[in-house]
Design a protein around this motif. Structure first.
Motif, PDB file in Angstrom:
ATOM      1  N   GLY A  80       0.809  -1.213   0.000  1.00 37.49           N
ATOM      2  CA  GLY A  80       0.000   0.000   0.000  1.00 37.49           C
ATOM      3  C   GLY A  80       0.847   1.270   0.000  1.00 37.49           C
ATOM      4  N   LYS A  81       2.157   1.132  -0.182  1.00 36.11           N
ATOM      5  CA  LYS A  81       3.063   2.292  -0.173  1.00 36.11           C
ATOM      6  C   LYS A  81       2.714   3.312  -1.246  1.00 36.11           C
ATOM      7  N   GLY A  82       2.424   2.797  -2.439  1.00 34.43           N
ATOM      8  CA  GLY A  82       2.178   3.682  -3.582  1.00 34.43           C
ATOM      9  C   GLY A  82       0.967   4.570  -3.363  1.00 34.43           C
ATOM     10  N   THR A  83      -0.147   3.935  -2.992  1.00 34.49           N
ATOM     11  CA  THR A  83      -1.386   4.691  -2.769  1.00 34.49           C
ATOM     12  C   THR A  83      -1.184   5.703  -1.653  1.00 34.49           C
ATOM     13  N   LEU A  84      -0.566   5.250  -0.569  1.00 31.73           N
ATOM     14  CA  LEU A  84      -0.342   6.136   0.570  1.00 31.73           C
ATOM     15  C   LEU A  84       0.567   7.310   0.175  1.00 31.73           C
ATOM     16  N   SER A  85       1.618   7.020  -0.579  1.00 29.54           N
ATOM     17  CA  SER A  85       2.549   8.083  -0.995  1.00 29.54           C
ATOM     18  C   SER A  85       1.851   9.130  -1.857  1.00 29.54           C
ATOM     19  N   ARG A  86       1.030   8.650  -2.789  1.00 30.00           N
ATOM     20  CA  ARG A  86       0.327   9.595  -3.673  1.00 30.00           C
ATOM     21  C   ARG A  86      -0.636  10.473  -2.877  1.00 30.00           C
ATOM     22  N   LEU A  87      -1.330   9.871  -1.890  1.00 33.88           N
ATOM     23  CA  LEU A  87      -2.258  10.660  -1.069  1.00 33.88           C
ATOM     24  C   LEU A  87      -1.513  11.725  -0.277  1.00 33.88           C
ATOM     25  N   ILE A  88      -0.363  11.343   0.279  1.00 28.48           N
ATOM     26  CA  ILE A  88       0.426  12.292   1.075  1.00 28.48           C
ATOM     27  C   ILE A  88       0.942  13.422   0.174  1.00 28.48           C
ATOM     28  N   ALA A  89       1.477  13.040  -0.997  1.00 24.28           N
ATOM     29  CA  ALA A  89       2.021  14.052  -1.912  1.00 24.28           C
ATOM     30  C   ALA A  89       0.937  15.052  -2.300  1.00 24.28           C
ATOM     31  N   LYS A  90      -0.255  14.538  -2.575  1.00 21.00           N
ATOM     32  CA  LYS A  90      -1.362  15.399  -2.999  1.00 21.00           C
ATOM     33  C   LYS A  90      -1.783  16.340  -1.853  1.00 21.00           C
ATOM     34  N   ARG A  91      -1.898  15.779  -0.661  1.00 20.73           N
ATOM     35  CA  ARG A  91      -2.361  16.553   0.491  1.00 20.73           C
ATOM     36  C   ARG A  91      -1.408  17.708   0.834  1.00 20.73           C
ATOM     37  N   TYR A  92      -0.092  17.440   0.711  1.00 25.00           N
ATOM     38  CA  TYR A  92       0.888  18.453   1.134  1.00 25.00           C
ATOM     39  C   TYR A  92       1.531  19.215  -0.031  1.00 25.00           C
ATOM     40  N   GLY A  93       1.156  18.868  -1.258  1.00 24.11           N
ATOM     41  CA  GLY A  93       1.753  19.534  -2.417  1.00 24.11           C
ATOM     42  C   GLY A  93       3.223  19.168  -2.593  1.00 24.11           C
ATOM     43  N   PHE A  94       3.582  17.942  -2.224  1.00 26.00           N
ATOM     44  CA  PHE A  94       4.969  17.471  -2.336  1.00 26.00           C
ATOM     45  C   PHE A  94       5.166  16.704  -3.644  1.00 26.00           C
ATOM     46  N   HIS A  95       6.413  16.619  -4.094  1.00 28.22           N
ATOM     47  CA  HIS A  95       6.753  15.814  -5.274  1.00 28.22           C
ATOM     48  C   HIS A  95       6.873  14.353  -4.838  1.00 28.22           C
ATOM     49  N   HIS A  96       6.399  13.445  -5.687  1.00 31.14           N
ATOM     50  CA  HIS A  96       6.450  12.028  -5.326  1.00 31.14           C
ATOM     51  C   HIS A  96       7.337  11.234  -6.279  1.00 31.14           C
ATOM     52  N   LEU A  97       8.185  10.383  -5.714  1.00 27.08           N
ATOM     53  CA  LEU A  97       8.975   9.472  -6.547  1.00 27.08           C
ATOM     54  C   LEU A  97       8.806   8.038  -6.047  1.00 27.08           C
ATOM     55  N   ASP A  98       8.274   7.192  -6.933  1.00 26.63           N
ATOM     56  CA  ASP A  98       8.218   5.756  -6.667  1.00 26.63           C
ATOM     57  C   ASP A  98       9.576   5.209  -7.124  1.00 26.63           C
ATOM     58  N   THR A  99      10.472   4.953  -6.183  1.00 30.09           N
ATOM     59  CA  THR A  99      11.845   4.583  -6.572  1.00 30.09           C
ATOM     60  C   THR A  99      11.915   3.209  -7.245  1.00 30.09           C
ATOM     61  N   GLY A 100      10.886   2.379  -7.007  1.00 26.08           N
ATOM     62  CA  GLY A 100      10.842   1.085  -7.705  1.00 26.08           C
ATOM     63  C   GLY A 100      10.828   1.295  -9.213  1.00 26.08           C
ATOM     64  N   LEU A 101      10.197   2.395  -9.644  1.00 29.15           N
ATOM     65  CA  LEU A 101      10.142   2.687 -11.082  1.00 29.15           C
ATOM     66  C   LEU A 101      11.522   2.967 -11.653  1.00 29.15           C
ATOM     67  N   THR A 102      12.434   3.480 -10.837  1.00 24.52           N
ATOM     68  CA  THR A 102      13.780   3.756 -11.350  1.00 24.52           C
ATOM     69  C   THR A 102      14.504   2.432 -11.640  1.00 24.52           C
ATOM     70  N   TYR A 103      14.327   1.436 -10.755  1.00 26.47           N
ATOM     71  CA  TYR A 103      14.919   0.102 -10.996  1.00 26.47           C
ATOM     72  C   TYR A 103      14.229  -0.556 -12.190  1.00 26.47           C
ATOM     73  N   ARG A 104      12.912  -0.355 -12.277  1.00 27.01           N
ATOM     74  CA  ARG A 104      12.164  -0.936 -13.402  1.00 27.01           C
ATOM     75  C   ARG A 104      12.578  -0.296 -14.728  1.00 27.01           C
TER      76      ARG A 104
END
Ligand code: DC
Length: 212
Positions: free
Chosen positions: A14-38
């Motif tokens: 549930g990291k991804g969903t939670l991260s996106r919600l947090i980024a949206k709520r606080y206006g922060f930039h989000h990076l899913d680092t798994g995507l960098t390995y992918r």
């Protein structure tokens, strides 16, 4: 200094969903680092290059452009498998960690999710969360996701896969998946995403008040 929220945990917790919600709520930039390995793994596959040559994989990893990460394309199962193989290589990790650290500097704040954010990438993050759930619950979530999206899936195969991925991520010598000592544990096995978000929000608000 940028305000960093570090979110680690195993696949499908549930990291991804939670991260996106947090980024949206606080206006922060989000990076899913798994995507960098992918992205590095996909670039190797597309170029017909081997997945077991560390020097070649490092060179490819250094060319990954963080602004062009397409999660729809990169979410393919085969890419995840390849990513987890190159993620054991220290030179690949060094290359991608450098790029991730540069991303973490973005203002006004960032949310990075992955396996080693609180332990290696951003050890000074203002808030560290370790999001987990039982392998059964995580496999069921993956299964539901695929079926809801119109695909077909086999629960047992996914379950075995989740456990295999855990073993590889937790067992590698370089930056194994584990909670940072100062991470807050969030077990989402029996927690809705909304409840997890509220718990995270409380911790972030406390940390934000301290930095003002
Ligand atoms: O979270 P994911 O399935 O997209 O991650 C793909 C692979 O990349 C996974 O097997 C572990 C690895 N990974 C890592 O080693 N460190 C990170 N910070 C993020 C992902």
């Amino acid at each position: 200094m940028s305000f960093v929220v570090a979110i680690d945990g195993p696949a499908a917790a549930g990291k991804g969903t939670l991260s996106r919600l947090i980024a949206k709520r606080y206006g922060f930039h989000h990076l899913d680092t798994g995507l960098t390995y992918r992205a590095a793994a996909k670039a190797l596959i597309d170029a017909g290059l081997p997945l077991d040559d560390e020097a070649v994989a490092e060179k490819t990893a250094r060319q990954v452009d963080l602004s062009g990460l397409d999660s729809a394309v990169l979410s393919a199962h085969a890419i995840g498998e390849a990513a987890s193989k190159i993620a054991v290589m220290p030179a690949v990790r060094r290359a991608l960690v450098e790029a991730q650290r540069a991303f973490a500097l973005k203002e006004p704040g960032t949310v990075l999710d992955g396996r080693d954010i609180g332990t290696v990438v951003c050890p000074d993050a203002a808030v560290k969360l370790y999001v987990t759930a039982s392998p059964e619950v995580r496999a069921k979530r993956r299964y539901d996701e695929i079926v809801t999206g119109g695909g077909t899936a086999d629960y047992t195969t996914i379950f075995e896969d989740v456990k295999k991925r855990d073993t590889r991520d937790m067992g590698r010598a370089d930056s194994p998946l584990r909670p940072a000592e100062d991470a807050h544990l969030l077990d989402t096995s029996e927690m809705s995403i909304e409840a997890a978000f509220q718990a995270a929000k409380t911790l972030i608000d406390v940390a934000l008040n301290k930095t003002i």
